[in-house]
Motif scaffolding. Sequence first.
Motif, PDB file in Angstrom:
ATOM      1  N   LYS A 140       1.002  -1.248  -0.111  1.00 51.87           N
ATOM      2  CA  LYS A 140       0.110  -0.074  -0.007  1.00 51.87           C
ATOM      3  C   LYS A 140       0.823   1.234   0.117  1.00 51.87           C
ATOM      4  O   LYS A 140       0.513   2.365  -0.755  1.00 51.87           O
ATOM      5  CB  LYS A 140      -0.971   0.004   1.247  1.00 51.87           C
ATOM      6  N   THR A 141       1.923   1.234   1.042  1.00 53.10           N
ATOM      7  CA  THR A 141       2.536   2.415   1.081  1.00 53.10           C
ATOM      8  C   THR A 141       3.499   2.477  -0.114  1.00 53.10           C
ATOM      9  O   THR A 141       3.706   3.741  -0.607  1.00 53.10           O
ATOM     10  CB  THR A 141       3.434   2.538   2.404  1.00 53.10           C
ATOM     11  N   THR A 142       4.074   1.594  -0.463  1.00 52.00           N
ATOM     12  CA  THR A 142       4.929   1.701  -1.790  1.00 52.00           C
ATOM     13  C   THR A 142       4.005   2.313  -3.138  1.00 52.00           C
ATOM     14  O   THR A 142       4.671   3.254  -3.878  1.00 52.00           O
ATOM     15  CB  THR A 142       5.258   0.590  -2.430  1.00 52.00           C
ATOM     16  N   LEU A 143       2.765   1.850  -3.294  1.00 47.86           N
ATOM     17  CA  LEU A 143       1.948   2.412  -4.361  1.00 47.86           C
ATOM     18  C   LEU A 143       1.624   3.757  -4.014  1.00 47.86           C
ATOM     19  O   LEU A 143       1.718   4.714  -4.847  1.00 47.86           O
ATOM     20  CB  LEU A 143       0.447   1.562  -4.214  1.00 47.86           C
ATOM     21  N   ALA A 144       1.312   4.206  -2.709  1.00 41.39           N
ATOM     22  CA  ALA A 144       1.208   5.733  -2.191  1.00 41.39           C
ATOM     23  C   ALA A 144       2.481   6.511  -2.548  1.00 41.39           C
ATOM     24  O   ALA A 144       2.431   7.682  -3.173  1.00 41.39           O
ATOM     25  CB  ALA A 144       1.018   5.802  -0.846  1.00 41.39           C
ATOM     26  N   ARG A 145       3.657   5.899  -2.481  1.00 38.24           N
ATOM     27  CA  ARG A 145       5.093   6.630  -2.759  1.00 38.24           C
ATOM     28  C   ARG A 145       4.963   7.166  -4.442  1.00 38.24           C
ATOM     29  O   ARG A 145       5.446   8.231  -4.745  1.00 38.24           O
ATOM     30  CB  ARG A 145       6.004   5.974  -2.381  1.00 38.24           C
ATOM     31  N   ALA A 146       4.432   6.089  -5.063  1.00 40.50           N
ATOM     32  CA  ALA A 146       4.428   6.286  -6.420  1.00 40.50           C
ATOM     33  C   ALA A 146       3.227   7.442  -6.903  1.00 40.50           C
ATOM     34  O   ALA A 146       3.618   8.234  -7.859  1.00 40.50           O
ATOM     35  CB  ALA A 146       4.144   4.859  -7.271  1.00 40.50           C
ATOM     36  N   PHE A 147       2.103   7.175  -6.455  1.00 46.98           N
ATOM     37  CA  PHE A 147       1.243   8.251  -6.590  1.00 46.98           C
ATOM     38  C   PHE A 147       1.886   9.716  -6.164  1.00 46.98           C
ATOM     39  O   PHE A 147       1.248  10.682  -6.807  1.00 46.98           O
ATOM     40  CB  PHE A 147      -0.296   7.962  -5.746  1.00 46.98           C
ATOM     41  N   LEU A 148       2.871   9.566  -5.342  1.00 43.96           N
ATOM     42  CA  LEU A 148       3.285  10.995  -4.833  1.00 43.96           C
ATOM     43  C   LEU A 148       4.435  11.473  -5.601  1.00 43.96           C
ATOM     44  O   LEU A 148       5.083  12.629  -5.410  1.00 43.96           O
ATOM     45  CB  LEU A 148       3.544  11.016  -3.312  1.00 43.96           C
ATOM     46  N   GLY A 149       4.749  10.719  -6.703  1.00 42.55           N
ATOM     47  CA  GLY A 149       6.087  10.825  -7.519  1.00 42.55           C
ATOM     48  C   GLY A 149       7.133  10.696  -6.783  1.00 42.55           C
ATOM     49  O   GLY A 149       8.328  11.111  -7.278  1.00 42.55           O
ATOM     50  N   LEU A 150       7.319   9.743  -5.531  1.00 44.21           N
ATOM     51  CA  LEU A 150       8.464   9.632  -4.703  1.00 44.21           C
ATOM     52  C   LEU A 150       9.242   8.329  -5.336  1.00 44.21           C
ATOM     53  O   LEU A 150      10.392   8.064  -4.889  1.00 44.21           O
ATOM     54  CB  LEU A 150       8.247   9.643  -3.394  1.00 44.21           C
ATOM     55  N   LEU A 151       8.328   7.688  -6.278  1.00 42.44           N
ATOM     56  CA  LEU A 151       9.102   6.460  -6.612  1.00 42.44           C
ATOM     57  C   LEU A 151       8.908   6.133  -7.985  1.00 42.44           C
ATOM     58  O   LEU A 151       7.165   6.219  -8.599  1.00 42.44           O
ATOM     59  CB  LEU A 151       8.396   5.048  -5.673  1.00 42.44           C
ATOM     60  N   THR A 152       9.665   5.893  -8.982  1.00 43.18           N
ATOM     61  CA  THR A 152       9.324   5.659 -10.439  1.00 43.18           C
ATOM     62  C   THR A 152       9.141   4.223 -10.583  1.00 43.18           C
ATOM     63  O   THR A 152       9.791   3.372 -10.290  1.00 43.18           O
ATOM     64  CB  THR A 152      10.784   5.858 -11.170  1.00 43.18           C
ATOM     65  N   PRO A 153       7.888   3.970 -11.368  1.00 45.94           N
ATOM     66  CA  PRO A 153       7.447   2.511 -11.826  1.00 45.94           C
ATOM     67  C   PRO A 153       8.717   2.040 -12.423  1.00 45.94           C
ATOM     68  O   PRO A 153       9.373   2.627 -13.393  1.00 45.94           O
ATOM     69  CB  PRO A 153       6.436   2.730 -12.647  1.00 45.94           C
ATOM     70  N   MET A 154       8.755   0.455 -12.211  1.00 42.17           N
ATOM     71  CA  MET A 154       9.531  -0.064 -13.064  1.00 42.17           C
ATOM     72  C   MET A 154       8.897  -0.308 -14.705  1.00 42.17           C
ATOM     73  O   MET A 154       9.740  -0.600 -15.672  1.00 42.17           O
ATOM     74  CB  MET A 154       9.890  -1.623 -12.447  1.00 42.17           C
ATOM     75  N   SER A 155       7.615  -0.529 -14.437  1.00 36.79           N
ATOM     76  CA  SER A 155       6.801  -0.430 -15.895  1.00 36.79           C
ATOM     77  C   SER A 155       5.271   0.050 -15.339  1.00 36.79           C
ATOM     78  O   SER A 155       5.015   0.342 -14.408  1.00 36.79           O
ATOM     79  CB  SER A 155       6.697  -1.834 -16.124  1.00 36.79           C
ATOM     80  N   GLY A 156       4.699   0.463 -16.519  1.00 37.53           N
ATOM     81  CA  GLY A 156       3.580   1.198 -16.311  1.00 37.53           C
ATOM     82  C   GLY A 156       3.422   2.690 -16.104  1.00 37.53           C
ATOM     83  O   GLY A 156       4.641   3.187 -15.969  1.00 37.53           O
ATOM     84  N   ASN A 157       2.426   3.281 -16.166  1.00 41.90           N
ATOM     85  CA  ASN A 157       2.325   4.701 -15.786  1.00 41.90           C
ATOM     86  C   ASN A 157       1.425   5.140 -14.916  1.00 41.90           C
ATOM     87  O   ASN A 157       0.545   4.567 -14.414  1.00 41.90           O
ATOM     88  CB  ASN A 157       2.072   5.364 -17.111  1.00 41.90           C
ATOM     89  N   ILE A 158       1.872   6.297 -13.924  1.00 37.06           N
ATOM     90  CA  ILE A 158       0.891   6.897 -13.259  1.00 37.06           C
ATOM     91  C   ILE A 158       0.512   8.143 -13.970  1.00 37.06           C
ATOM     92  O   ILE A 158       1.314   8.920 -14.515  1.00 37.06           O
ATOM     93  CB  ILE A 158       1.607   7.619 -11.845  1.00 37.06           C
ATOM     94  N   TRP A 159      -0.715   8.317 -13.948  1.00 42.19           N
ATOM     95  CA  TRP A 159      -1.340   9.485 -14.753  1.00 42.19           C
ATOM     96  C   TRP A 159      -1.766  10.801 -13.951  1.00 42.19           C
ATOM     97  O   TRP A 159      -2.634  10.407 -12.792  1.00 42.19           O
ATOM     98  CB  TRP A 159      -2.656   8.835 -15.741  1.00 42.19           C
ATOM     99  N   TYR A 160      -1.413  11.790 -13.968  1.00 45.11           N
ATOM    100  CA  TYR A 160      -2.184  12.994 -13.479  1.00 45.11           C
ATOM    101  C   TYR A 160      -3.057  13.870 -14.468  1.00 45.11           C
ATOM    102  O   TYR A 160      -2.360  14.422 -15.368  1.00 45.11           O
ATOM    103  CB  TYR A 160      -0.954  13.763 -12.759  1.00 45.11           C
ATOM    104  N   GLY A 161      -4.244  13.692 -14.182  1.00 39.52           N
ATOM    105  CA  GLY A 161      -5.012  13.967 -15.302  1.00 39.52           C
ATOM    106  C   GLY A 161      -4.832  13.259 -16.568  1.00 39.52           C
ATOM    107  O   GLY A 161      -4.952  11.992 -16.465  1.00 39.52           O
ATOM    108  N   ASN A 162      -4.577  14.191 -17.632  1.00 31.71           N
ATOM    109  CA  ASN A 162      -4.329  13.504 -18.707  1.00 31.71           C
ATOM    110  C   ASN A 162      -3.053  13.353 -19.125  1.00 31.71           C
ATOM    111  O   ASN A 162      -2.625  13.200 -20.569  1.00 31.71           O
ATOM    112  CB  ASN A 162      -5.154  14.192 -20.072  1.00 31.71           C
ATOM    113  N   GLN A 163      -2.214  13.493 -18.459  1.00 32.26           N
ATOM    114  CA  GLN A 163      -0.820  13.529 -18.592  1.00 32.26           C
ATOM    115  C   GLN A 163      -0.104  12.346 -17.770  1.00 32.26           C
ATOM    116  O   GLN A 163      -0.597  12.504 -16.533  1.00 32.26           O
ATOM    117  CB  GLN A 163      -0.016  14.757 -18.494  1.00 32.26           C
ATOM    118  N   THR A 164       1.166  11.687 -18.172  1.00 31.00           N
ATOM    119  CA  THR A 164       1.534  11.038 -17.139  1.00 31.00           C
ATOM    120  C   THR A 164       2.592  11.740 -16.252  1.00 31.00           C
ATOM    121  O   THR A 164       2.851  13.003 -16.595  1.00 31.00           O
ATOM    122  CB  THR A 164       2.748   9.975 -18.097  1.00 31.00           C
TER     123      THR A 164
END
Length: 299
Positions: free
Chosen positions: A44-68
């Motif tokens: 859970k916390t690892t995913l939260a860190r990715a949502f906050l931009g604190l952790l870069t995904p190994m694959s896939g994308n985090i979208w903020y509105g219509n932009q990665t």
Amino acid sequence: MTAMPLLRAERVTLGYGGRAVVHEVSLDVTEGGVGLIGESGSGKTTLARAFLGLLTPMSGNIWYGNQTLKKADLRAFRRDVQPVFQAESLDPRMRVGASVAEALPRAERHRVPELLGQVGLDPELAGRRPHQLSGGQRQRVVIARALAVSPRLLILDEPTSALDVTVQARVLDLLAGLGTERLLITHNLAVVRRLCRTSHVMFAGRLVESGPTADLLARPAHPYTRALRDAVPRLGGAPPRARGRAEAAPAGSGCPFRPRCPLAVAACESAPEPRELDGRRVACHRAEDVLAAAVGEVS
């Protein structure tokens, strides 16, 4: 027409040192509050860190509105999305007013008393240090600091776990009345029931069940969701059913919950694909059996 989610994970895999700990997670942060439920170590916390931009995904994308998130305006992102960690995240060397003011431009630091008042604190507490406040007061300071930039979304990581029941209730009342969208990371089912319209259940870095919070907790379709619900003591009810804890099955060796599942069968040696069932999304070969048992209990 459904509004575009402010944040979205698209087949996100996350890890540390090249080792994946969150596997191909997809979820939207939508209106009405979103809960991310699971025991410690579920990701859970690892995913939260990715949502906050604190952790870069190994694959896939985090979208903020219509932009990665990689291409987004980070200044706007930091304004729109704010974390609320546990009260211990306050710097013990800084006075309360300075901690809150840190998020404000110099010209707006006169708003500190207003922000403390917004979370139910006496503005005179601005001159104190964290150790001079109660746990509930410190948690309200953390929330006031997050609200300083008028965010659209709060990402809350176990915001009440260190608080006693009475103080928890006051902090939950505050969060429920803010009118700000929220992604809540917790293992506390009562908190997620209070604050989140939609919830996702994580086990061993995977989403195993997602759907409306009320339905998901009342009639779980995954045995892990059921185990979480049944572990909560109920006044006048039977004691929680204990079951020996084991590690998750190794990645790539079938259903990760198989070693702990009372319903495991031979089919569980192959990984279940997430599918739609009764208004939720569930990854379990025996979801119909789990759901049928829950419906029988309700009726």
